[in-house]
Motif scaffolding. Structure first.
Motif, PDB file in Angstrom:
ATOM      1  N   TYR A  67       0.818  -1.221   0.000  1.00 55.80           N
ATOM      2  CA  TYR A  67       0.000   0.000   0.000  1.00 55.80           C
ATOM      3  C   TYR A  67       0.845   1.262   0.000  1.00 55.80           C
ATOM      4  CZ  TYR A  67      -3.904  -3.094   0.440  1.00 55.80           C
ATOM      5  OH  TYR A  67      -4.820  -4.087   0.172  1.00 55.80           O
ATOM      6  N   VAL A  68       2.124   1.135   0.286  1.00 54.06           N
ATOM      7  CA  VAL A  68       3.038   2.268   0.073  1.00 54.06           C
ATOM      8  C   VAL A  68       3.083   2.598  -1.417  1.00 54.06           C
ATOM      9  CG1 VAL A  68       5.435   3.037   0.174  1.00 54.06           C
ATOM     10  CG2 VAL A  68       4.436   1.828   2.120  1.00 54.06           C
ATOM     11  N   ALA A  69       3.202   1.552  -2.244  1.00 56.22           N
ATOM     12  CA  ALA A  69       3.241   1.754  -3.697  1.00 56.22           C
ATOM     13  C   ALA A  69       1.897   2.224  -4.235  1.00 56.22           C
ATOM     14  CB  ALA A  69       3.662   0.466  -4.394  1.00 56.22           C
ATOM     15  N   ILE A  70       0.793   1.680  -3.700  1.00 59.11           N
ATOM     16  CA  ILE A  70      -0.535   2.113  -4.147  1.00 59.11           C
ATOM     17  C   ILE A  70      -0.782   3.564  -3.754  1.00 59.11           C
ATOM     18  CG2 ILE A  70      -3.018   1.751  -3.835  1.00 59.11           C
ATOM     19  CD1 ILE A  70      -2.483  -1.224  -3.600  1.00 59.11           C
ATOM     20  N   PHE A  71      -0.350   3.950  -2.557  1.00 59.11           N
ATOM     21  CA  PHE A  71      -0.490   5.348  -2.119  1.00 59.11           C
ATOM     22  C   PHE A  71       0.297   6.272  -3.041  1.00 59.11           C
ATOM     23  CE2 PHE A  71       0.602   9.131   0.226  1.00 59.11           C
ATOM     24  CZ  PHE A  71      -0.542   9.422   0.971  1.00 59.11           C
ATOM     25  N   ASN A  72       1.515   5.852  -3.392  1.00 56.81           N
ATOM     26  CA  ASN A  72       2.337   6.670  -4.282  1.00 56.81           C
ATOM     27  C   ASN A  72       1.707   6.784  -5.666  1.00 56.81           C
ATOM     28  OD1 ASN A  72       5.001   8.063  -4.798  1.00 56.81           O
ATOM     29  ND2 ASN A  72       5.121   6.465  -6.346  1.00 56.81           N
ATOM     30  N   GLN A 118       4.116   6.995 -13.145  1.00 54.65           N
ATOM     31  CA  GLN A 118       3.064   5.982 -13.284  1.00 54.65           C
ATOM     32  C   GLN A 118       3.642   4.684 -13.816  1.00 54.65           C
ATOM     33  OE1 GLN A 118      -0.623   7.162 -15.314  1.00 54.65           O
ATOM     34  NE2 GLN A 118      -0.134   9.277 -14.839  1.00 54.65           N
ATOM     35  N   SER A 119       4.475   4.796 -14.831  1.00 53.52           N
ATOM     36  CA  SER A 119       5.056   3.616 -15.460  1.00 53.52           C
ATOM     37  C   SER A 119       5.923   2.824 -14.484  1.00 53.52           C
ATOM     38  CB  SER A 119       5.879   4.045 -16.680  1.00 53.52           C
ATOM     39  OG  SER A 119       6.562   2.950 -17.230  1.00 53.52           O
ATOM     40  N   LEU A 120       6.863   3.505 -13.835  1.00 54.78           N
ATOM     41  CA  LEU A 120       7.787   2.798 -12.940  1.00 54.78           C
ATOM     42  C   LEU A 120       7.099   2.337 -11.663  1.00 54.78           C
ATOM     43  CD1 LEU A 120      11.115   4.826 -13.300  1.00 54.78           C
ATOM     44  CD2 LEU A 120      10.337   2.807 -14.545  1.00 54.78           C
ATOM     45  N   ASN A 121       6.040   3.042 -11.247  1.00 58.24           N
ATOM     46  CA  ASN A 121       5.311   2.620 -10.056  1.00 58.24           C
ATOM     47  C   ASN A 121       4.600   1.281 -10.295  1.00 58.24           C
ATOM     48  OD1 ASN A 121       4.404   4.446  -7.394  1.00 58.24           O
ATOM     49  ND2 ASN A 121       3.132   2.657  -7.793  1.00 58.24           N
ATOM     50  N   LEU A 122       4.187   1.055 -11.539  1.00 59.72           N
ATOM     51  CA  LEU A 122       3.582  -0.235 -11.875  1.00 59.72           C
ATOM     52  C   LEU A 122       4.599  -1.369 -11.771  1.00 59.72           C
ATOM     53  CD1 LEU A 122       1.361   0.827 -14.906  1.00 59.72           C
ATOM     54  CD2 LEU A 122       0.587   0.181 -12.618  1.00 59.72           C
ATOM     55  N   ALA A 124       7.008  -1.346  -9.473  1.00 63.34           N
ATOM     56  CA  ALA A 124       7.091  -1.571  -8.024  1.00 63.34           C
ATOM     57  C   ALA A 124       5.948  -2.459  -7.545  1.00 63.34           C
ATOM     58  CB  ALA A 124       7.067  -0.225  -7.290  1.00 63.34           C
ATOM     59  N   LEU A 125       4.746  -2.225  -8.066  1.00 63.11           N
ATOM     60  CA  LEU A 125       3.611  -3.071  -7.699  1.00 63.11           C
ATOM     61  C   LEU A 125       3.761  -4.479  -8.264  1.00 63.11           C
ATOM     62  CD1 LEU A 125       0.764  -0.450  -8.162  1.00 63.11           C
ATOM     63  CD2 LEU A 125       1.334  -1.646  -6.037  1.00 63.11           C
ATOM     64  N   ILE A 147      11.245  -1.324   2.727  1.00 65.16           N
ATOM     65  CA  ILE A 147      11.792  -1.727   1.421  1.00 65.16           C
ATOM     66  C   ILE A 147      11.027  -1.044   0.292  1.00 65.16           C
ATOM     67  CG2 ILE A 147      11.998  -3.670  -0.177  1.00 65.16           C
ATOM     68  CD1 ILE A 147      12.696  -5.425   2.231  1.00 65.16           C
ATOM     69  N   MET A 148       9.689  -1.011   0.396  1.00 65.50           N
ATOM     70  CA  MET A 148       8.902  -0.386  -0.662  1.00 65.50           C
ATOM     71  C   MET A 148       9.139   1.120  -0.712  1.00 65.50           C
ATOM     72  SD  MET A 148       7.072  -1.293  -3.178  1.00 65.50           S
ATOM     73  CE  MET A 148       6.385  -2.908  -2.848  1.00 65.50           C
ATOM     74  N   LEU A 149       9.325   1.736   0.447  1.00 66.49           N
ATOM     75  CA  LEU A 149       9.667   3.166   0.467  1.00 66.49           C
ATOM     76  C   LEU A 149      10.999   3.411  -0.233  1.00 66.49           C
ATOM     77  CD1 LEU A 149       8.604   4.404   4.028  1.00 66.49           C
ATOM     78  CD2 LEU A 149       7.849   5.364   1.839  1.00 66.49           C
ATOM     79  N   SER A 150      11.948   2.508  -0.026  1.00 67.46           N
ATOM     80  CA  SER A 150      13.245   2.636  -0.684  1.00 67.46           C
ATOM     81  C   SER A 150      13.091   2.510  -2.196  1.00 67.46           C
ATOM     82  CB  SER A 150      14.212   1.565  -0.174  1.00 67.46           C
ATOM     83  OG  SER A 150      14.411   1.692   1.218  1.00 67.46           O
ATOM     84  N   ILE A 151      12.255   1.560  -2.641  1.00 63.26           N
ATOM     85  CA  ILE A 151      12.020   1.386  -4.081  1.00 63.26           C
ATOM     86  C   ILE A 151      11.359   2.626  -4.665  1.00 63.26           C
ATOM     87  CG2 ILE A 151      10.710   0.069  -5.795  1.00 63.26           C
ATOM     88  CD1 ILE A 151      11.104  -2.404  -4.001  1.00 63.26           C
TER      89      ILE A 151
END
Length: 325
Positions: A67-72, A118-122, A124-125, A147-151
């Motif tokens: 959900y860190v990645a979804i929030f971002n 948007q592209s790179l966040n996908l 991460a997910l 870890i997800m915050l670091s990514i």
């Protein structure tokens, strides 16, 4: 006008215009209806992404790495459509076609930051889904919020660096022939093609950016899902395979609505009318930020549960007797 030596040792005159004129939608019939549609898309995007961000912030059960990645993603979608849609409506609906040089570069900066993110966040997910399916016993260790915050932070660093380089390359261009941008915003390609000095660095950077923010993420995601599919095929029962695959549907939907239209438009750009290309490109830009929160609310059990919980608590507060308040 400024004079200084280039890297090749030649004197170059840099012509920076006071303004650019954006004409992407000019001349296309019945565009007023399209602007109303864009406003609707913007409203739904703001409402949906704000809701997703609020749910993740308020519900402590949604504080996992995923959900860190979804929030971002929701934040980037909200920022992107907020930077783009109101300005596009202002330019074309109210005939404010002229935009200052500095404002145009700022417009370019925020729009491209969000599109690239948007592209790179996908990706991460995708990492989240890959670990969840391939290494379920290690998921809590490999997909932590830290870890997800670091990514996410690394992705922001890459995108900011790339966009700032592009911005710097734009500032070295001389616009001595034309200031008319045939796009719906200050896009890198239509801008650098107006220059009358060497455009080669901008062309190279543009091609590298397409590879970095379109092809590399897409190939990475495809390879990841090949691995996921291979792992799912080893699961003994069909029921368990379907259950595991359902956890990927939200991400796959987000990938499809982002990559398929973008790559289709760019691959067919030589075979379609410029007006259709501009409209299609604008749709591929504003649609994913509107649809992403809807997809994740409808297809993610934890978010649906959180939303129901908050709505039920609000309803319960309303029906409590006065003496109980």
């Amino acid at each position: 006008m400024e004079f200084f030596n280039s890297a090749l040792g030649k004197n170059i005159t840099f012509v920076r215009p006071a303004y650019f004129k954006i004409v992407g939608f000019i001349g296309i019939p019945n565009m007023n209806y399209y602007y109303i549609f864009l406003f609707f898309v913007f409203f739904v995007s703001v409402l949906g992404n704000t809701t997703v961000m609020a749910l993740i912030y308020l519900d402590h059960n949604l504080r996992s790495g995923k959900y860190v990645a979804i929030f971002n993603l929701a934040f980037v979608d909200l920022l992107g459509n907020t930077a783009l849609v109101p300005k596009v409506i202002d330019i074309f609906l109210f005939n404010h076609y002229y935009i200052s040089y500095g404002e145009c570069l700022t417009f370019y900066f925020f729009c491209n930051i969000c599109l690239s993110m948007q592209s790179l966040n996908l990706v991460a997910l995708c990492y989240d889904r890959l670990i969840a399916i391939l290494y379920p016993l290690h998921y809590q260790v490999r997909v932590t919020p830290k870890i997800m915050l670091s990514i996410v932070a690394f992705i922001w660093l890459c995108v900011l660096t790339c966009v700032l380089i592009a911005l710097g390359l734009l500032t070295r261009l001389s616009f001595c022939d034309s200031v008319v941008i045939n796009s719906f915003y200050c896009d890198h390609g239509p801008m650098y093609r107006l220059a009358c000095n060497d455009q080669t660095p901008n062309l190279v950077h543009g091609n590298l950016s397409i590879a970095l923010f379109a092809w590399v993420p897409l190939i990475t995601i495809i390879c990841s899902y090949i691995c996921i599919g291979h792992t799912l095929a080893k699961i003994s029962t069909a029921k368990e395979r379907i259950k595991a695959f359902k956890t990927c549907t939200a991400h796959l939907s987000a990938v499809a609505i982002f990559f398929i239209p973008v790559l289709t438009v760019y691959n067919m750009r030589a075979n379609i009318h410029p007006n259709y290309r501009i409209i299609n490109l604008s749709l591929t830009t504003v649609f994913p930020p509107m649809l992403n929160p809807i997809i994740y609310v409808l297809q993610t059990q934890e978010i649906r549960t959180s939303l129901k919980k908050i709505l039920q608590s609000k309803m319960n507060l309303r029906v409590l007797p006065v003496e109980d308040l």
